[in-house]
Design an enzyme around this catalytic site. Structure first.
Site, PDB file in Angstrom:
ATOM      1  N   GLU A  37       3.490  -6.915 -10.097  1.00 46.03           N
ATOM      2  CA  GLU A  37       3.697  -6.791  -8.554  1.00 46.03           C
ATOM      3  C   GLU A  37       4.867  -7.910  -8.449  1.00 46.03           C
ATOM      4  OE1 GLU A  37       3.344  -5.160  -4.189  1.00 46.03           O
ATOM      5  OE2 GLU A  37       1.440  -6.422  -4.876  1.00 46.03           O
TER       6      GLU A  37
ATOM      7  N   CYS B 236      -3.352   5.123  -5.194  1.00 45.83           N
ATOM      8  CA  CYS B 236      -3.793   4.295  -4.047  1.00 45.83           C
ATOM      9  C   CYS B 236      -2.402   4.258  -2.844  1.00 45.83           C
ATOM     10  CB  CYS B 236      -3.556   2.877  -4.686  1.00 45.83           C
ATOM     11  SG  CYS B 236      -5.181   2.604  -5.308  1.00 45.83           S
TER      12      CYS B 236
ATOM     13  N   HIS C 100       1.169  -5.837  -2.287  1.00 51.54           N
ATOM     14  CA  HIS C 100       0.554  -4.341  -2.843  1.00 51.54           C
ATOM     15  C   HIS C 100      -1.256  -5.258  -3.466  1.00 51.54           C
ATOM     16  CE1 HIS C 100      -2.139  -0.726  -3.991  1.00 51.54           C
ATOM     17  NE2 HIS C 100      -2.391  -1.716  -5.301  1.00 51.54           N
TER      18      HIS C 100
ATOM     19  N   PHE D 254      -2.941   4.729  -9.409  1.00 54.89           N
ATOM     20  CA  PHE D 254      -3.020   5.001 -10.855  1.00 54.89           C
ATOM     21  C   PHE D 254      -2.183   5.962 -10.944  1.00 54.89           C
ATOM     22  CE2 PHE D 254      -7.017   3.223 -11.914  1.00 54.89           C
ATOM     23  CZ  PHE D 254      -7.537   2.312 -11.497  1.00 54.89           C
TER      24      PHE D 254
ATOM     25  N   HIS E 197      -9.847  -2.872  -0.842  1.00 58.83           N
ATOM     26  CA  HIS E 197      -8.875  -2.580  -0.782  1.00 58.83           C
ATOM     27  C   HIS E 197      -8.847  -0.461  -0.636  1.00 58.83           C
ATOM     28  CE1 HIS E 197      -5.718   0.152  -3.212  1.00 58.83           C
ATOM     29  NE2 HIS E 197      -5.894  -0.528  -4.471  1.00 58.83           N
TER      30      HIS E 197
END
Length: 411
Positions: free
Chosen positions: A313, A162, A302, A399, A339
């Site tokens: 985050e 991502c 994010h 990831f 997403h």
């Protein structure tokens, strides 16, 4: 000598709209791209999650049939958004050897791969299409864009989950600084709303299960957030040296002031709970931009809407900005778009560029009760950024512990 790098074109095909401007308009209006899936395979596989944020405009509505049938959907969306960005930039006249492509995906041609597997099992090897490998390979989108625009400086591909397309944007900055090109088409794409990905993410408890209320399922920072919503689409940016842009009289949206990447080296799926890698990426990106954290006036986070990820985050941002982070307008645009995995950073970069141009931090929808452990300045309404110089960061984490941050400055 450090060059000034600028954004001159934007394009997007997203769950909110078929163009960058349509997506931005819907974002400001507080719309959601999440919808119940109307595919036979949802019932066939009895999927626990039955909704996603599919792209609002299908590729076959835009691309010629002969072009589309040789590309996986992920590459179709990539080419559509790149064509829009290129036209928006005024179709720059640039020597092919000075035009580069740096494009990203998290998964690549999953539809092509798994359709071919079904064909092999059901009909035998002779019925597998000869274009299967060129369509499923992760660099297919970059190659398609390169061939369409005759870009011969390079055609690079990033696959960092991502964080992928934000990393591509950071790479474009470096390639332009190094003089490897005068213009770069950068961005990312994903088309992975597929039964195998929905089943897999569901199995790891990563997806929201609000089947009865898809449009309110993605709830970053909300106390009742329960996972992300799978999204689909692509976004592209035309990035060039300011010298090249000014020489051709191009419209400049914003400056790409810097970008940086880092790795957590912590866990294959979980963020470092202390946010050390993410905070280092923010600090390194600001250092590359020659900026201090006190100058940051907007953050596109994010913020996937997962219980653990949103906290991680925030921890990283607080370690960089201290309590001042509570004063900076923050947008969590995945609440509206879902997403897009490898395409998400590019779409959020487009939104960040437009936020600086229009001096509006887009709203974060579905935030009914904010988690007191994440006291960021978030709003369900667009937040004005005010007059004067603006500096924004856009975060992407993936990831494998991949972190990528891009910094944009108003012009």
């Amino acid at each position: 000598m450090t060059k000034k790098i600028v954004i001159t074109g934007i394009g997007a095909s997203s769950p909110l709209g078929g163009t960058a401007r349509d997506s931005w308009k819907a974002l400001l209006a507080g719309e959601s791209g999440a919808r119940t899936l109307e595919h036979d395979w949802v019932e066939q596989y009895d999927l626990p999650v039955r909704f996603a944020a599919e792209a609002k405009v299908r590729p076959e509505e835009v691309l010629e049939r002969q072009v589309a049938k040789r590309l996986d959907p992920s590459s179709q969306f990539a080419l559509i958004s790149a064509m829009e960005a290129w036209a928006d930039a005024g179709a720059p006249e640039v020597a092919p050897e000075r035009l580069g492509v740096d494009y990203a995906t998290g998964i690549g041609g999953i539809w092509t791969l798994l359709d071919a597997w079904d064909t092999l099992r059901e009909r035998g090897p002779r019925r597998v299409l000869p274009m299967t490998v060129p369509m499923l390979m992760p660099n297919a989108a970059s190659a398609a864009i390169s061939m369409h625009f005759h870009a011969r400086a390079f055609a690079r591909t990033v696959a960092s989950a991502c964080a992928s397309s934000t990393e591509s944007i950071a790479n474009a900055y470096e390639h332009l600084q190094l003089g490897l090109a005068d213009v770069v088409i950068a961005g990312g794409s994903e088309s992975a709303v597929h039964p195998i990905t929905l089943a897999s993410f569901s199995s790891m408890q990563a997806l929201s299960k609000r089947n009865d209320d898809p449009s309110h399922a993605s709830r970053p920072y909300s106390v009742d957030r329960d996972g992300f919503v799978m999204g689909e689409g692509a976004a592209s940016l035309v990035i060039e040296t300011e010298e090249h842009a000014l020489a051709r009289g191009a419209h400049i949206y914003a400056e790409l002031a810097g970008g940086a990447v880092s790795a957590d080296s912590y866990h294959i799926t979980a963020n470092d709970p202390e946010g050390r890698g993410a905070s280092r990426a923010v600090l390194d990106a600001l250092a590359q931009a020659g900026a201090d954290h006190h100058e940051v006036t907007h953050i596109n986070a994010h913020a996937t809407s997962t219980p653990v990820g949103d906290i991680a985050e925030y921890t990283a941002l607080h370690s960089v900005f201290g309590d001042r982070v509570h004063e900076i307008p923050v947008s969590a645009t995945k609440a509206s778009t879902g997403h897009l995995l490898g395409g998400t950073g590019a779409l959020e970069a487009v939104f960040t560029v437009l936020a600086l141009q229009e001096r509006l931090a887009p709203p974060t929808i579905n935030l009914t009760e904010q988690d007191p452990a994440i006291p960021l300045r978030v709003s369900g309404e667009a937040q004005p950024l005010g007059d004067g110089a603006q500096l924004a960061i856009s975060n992407s984490f993936g990831f494998g512990g991949h972190n990528a941050v891009a910094v944009f400055r108003s012009v």
